[in-house]
Design an enzyme around this catalytic site. Structure first.
Site, PDB file in Angstrom:
ATOM      1  CG  ASP A  18      -1.953   1.088   1.174  1.00 25.11           C
ATOM      2  OD1 ASP A  18      -3.021   0.826   0.607  1.00 25.11           O
ATOM      3  OD2 ASP A  18      -1.696   2.191   1.675  1.00 25.11           O
ATOM      4  CG  ASN A  30      -5.118  11.154  -5.345  1.00 25.03           C
ATOM      5  OD1 ASN A  30      -4.473  11.228  -6.387  1.00 25.03           O
ATOM      6  ND2 ASN A  30      -5.663  10.035  -4.930  1.00 25.03           N
ATOM      7  CG  ASP A  82      -4.888   8.830 -12.359  1.00 16.86           C
ATOM      8  OD1 ASP A  82      -5.710   9.360 -13.129  1.00 16.86           O
ATOM      9  OD2 ASP A  82      -5.218   8.258 -11.307  1.00 16.86           O
ATOM     10  CD  GLU A 109      -4.690   4.214  -1.349  1.00 20.65           C
ATOM     11  OE1 GLU A 109      -4.877   4.627  -0.211  1.00 20.65           O
ATOM     12  OE2 GLU A 109      -5.548   4.295  -2.242  1.00 20.65           O
TER      13      GLU A 109
END
Length: 524
Positions: A397, A405, A414, A440
């Site tokens: 992770d 973000n 992205d 993620e």
């Protein structure tokens, strides 16, 4: 018999008619297969995209509202100390209004709900009772549903109670968000422009529309609509359903827990069909020249071909079957003409199988990173389990990915995911499988690996990610959990859960690390 009439059809026409019928059946079957596969793929991708989009927007709305409540909570401490100073209260209300563009107006009330300070002062609200009495009765932080304010505007009210040092309730401080006026919440929603015919809207728990790309819809109450029902069900999901206007929609929904609002991202199913029809139309137009050429070729070969052509035509009916290429290759052709037909069919089979293969690959791959998706991971796990193959599981992770973000935008997020995927490919063996199983969240499956070897792979991957310089974002880190599954031991579900638990241990121990541990191999 001599008295029977001479047949009007000759072998050339019969063969040509047979080949044409076989080709039409083959093409029809091929188009039907492609249509079904492509349609389902487009629908699945649209549902996944809309769900992910709704979740991102819900997260953004939650962050905006949480930030508003934090500012009001800080202001309540100042107001408690200056509750008897009208000038200071007015200054604090003005400060909250001007701090950013979150609120369109700010007001402070006493314990009875009478407004004792407000901003902007031009509204003339001082001395009036507040319209929404709910926050006074509950004496706790509240994000209201939409209602008509004292000024006649449709607003949402974010409030924070004010208590003195002894815990006595003094009143409240709150900010109104006008649904028809520019503010931070509307700016957030206005940035969510889709290019695929989809649109996003926001509803409160009473089904009233708080935001919609069509301004005339704001403030309306949505009638019976399963999509809105799903959005307010306190979960995130994707569904295909008919909206309140009777139109079939592909929707993703998410829930904003602090306000009990629902976010809906949806697009008409008709858009998917239009895209699919356009694709099929291009395929048909591209095949017309080849079809005309084949027709002329078949006419020329009709007088010279019998058995080989019959076999080729029969095989042409099943071009989409996996063994079609080998079956056509086995047909003997003793002259150039039949050899050319066989070659053309083999080429058509290869192109069709390649197209079907690409469609299958798309169904098994994550659209953003190109890694295997959850479906491909489950198929691989089942295959390895059934073949008694031991393998290591690495759950990974990205640390603090939400900050990426929130700080740099979803486009940078992205790019970050794509960089991570490339680094995974570089650090894995050819037999290893890298999967993206969530936003993620990633999973690595390493067949025939020891725990130590898997931990080394995970550590090497962690180090390479930490060292990588990502454009705009800079450096990021990951946390990884590593375990090993052996035949006859615990279930796959327990093994995957164990890897996730080790991942969470890595995060609890400070992130940017690998935690590896053997499974208890007693069967579940």
């Amino acid at each position: 018999m001599p008295n029977r009439p001479q047949p009007k059809l000759n072998l050339r026409i019969l063969i040509l008619a047979f080949v044409l019928l076989a080709a039409m059946a083959t093409l029809g079957n091929s188009f039907w297969v492609m249509f079904k596969i492509q349609k389902q793929e487009l629908i699945d991708n649209a549902l996944q995209a809309n769900q992910a989009y709704a979740e991102r927007i819900a997260s953004g709305v939650q962050q905006v509202l949480s930030s508003d409540q934090t500012r009001l909570q800080y202001a309540s401490l100042i107001i408690a100390r200056a509750i008897n100073d009208p000038q200071q209260l007015a200054g604090e209300a003005q400060r909250l209004l001007e701090q950013d563009n979150s609120f369109n107006s700010v007001l402070i009330t006493d314990a009875r709900g009478t407004i004792i300070a407000s901003a902007p002062a031009s509204l003339g609200l001082n001395g009036q009772p507040i319209r929404n009495q709910g926050p006074l009765k509950q004496q706790q932080p509240i994000i209201s549903n939409a209602f008509k304010s004292l000024t006649g505007h449709l607003v949402v009210f974010v409030s924070q109670p004010v208590f003195d040092a002894q815990g006595q309730y003094l009143g409240l401080v709150g900010g109104s968000i006008r649904l028809e006026q520019k503010n931070a919440l509307q700016d957030l929603m206005d940035r969510q422009v889709r290019q695929d015919g989809a649109h996003v809207y926001l509803v409160d728990s009473t089904r009233r529309v708080l935001y919609h790309p069509y301004a005339e819809r704001i403030g309306s109450v949505v009638a019976a609509d399963p999509i809105v029902d799903a959005a307010l069900s306190q979960s995130s999901t994707a569904l295909q359903a008919q909206d309140a206007h009777g139109e079939q929609m592909l929707a993703g929904v998410a829930y904003v827990p602090s306000s009990r609002w629902g976010v809906i991202s949806q697009q008409p199913l008709a858009n998917i069909y239009a895209s699919l029809e356009e694709t099929l139309s291009k395929i048909i137009r591209g095949m017309i020249p080849l079809a005309l050429f084949g027709l002329l070729l078949m006419w020329w070969l009709g007088a010279r071909i019998s058995v080989p052509l019959s076999r080729l035509a029969e095989s042409a009916k099943r071009l989409d079957s996996p063994e079609s290429y080998q079956r056509i290759s086995a047909i003997a052709t003793h002259y150039v003409e039949s050899w050319q037909i066989r070659r053309a069919l083999l080429l058509g089979t290869s192109l069709l199988q390649e197209k079907i293969g690409r469609l299958n690959q798309q169904a098994q791959s994550d659209a953003l990173t190109g890694l295997a998706n959850r479906r491909a991971m489950q198929d691989t796990l089942t295959l390895w389990r059934d073949s008694d193959k031991a393998f290591a599981i690495v759950s990974m992770d990205i640390d603090h990915f939400k900050r990426v973000n929130d700080t740099y935008g979803h486009a940078a997020g992205d790019v970050t995911l794509q960089v991570i995927a490339n680094l995974m490919r570089q650090n894995l063996r050819s037999d290893d499988l890298a999967c993206r199983v969530g936003g993620e969240e990633f999973m690595l499956l390493l067949p025939n690996s020891s725990l130590r070897a898997a931990a080394d792979v995970a550590e090497r991957l962690r180090a390479s990610i930490e060292a990588a310089q990502i454009e705009t974002v800079g450096h990021i880190t990951v946390s990884l959990g590593v375990t090993l599954w052996r035949p006859g031991g615990v279930s796959l579900a327990d093994a995957l859960e164990k890897a996730d638990q080790l991942l969470y241990q890595a995060k609890q121990q400070g992130r940017n690390r690998v935690v590896a541990e053997e499974l208890s191999q007693a069967p579940a």
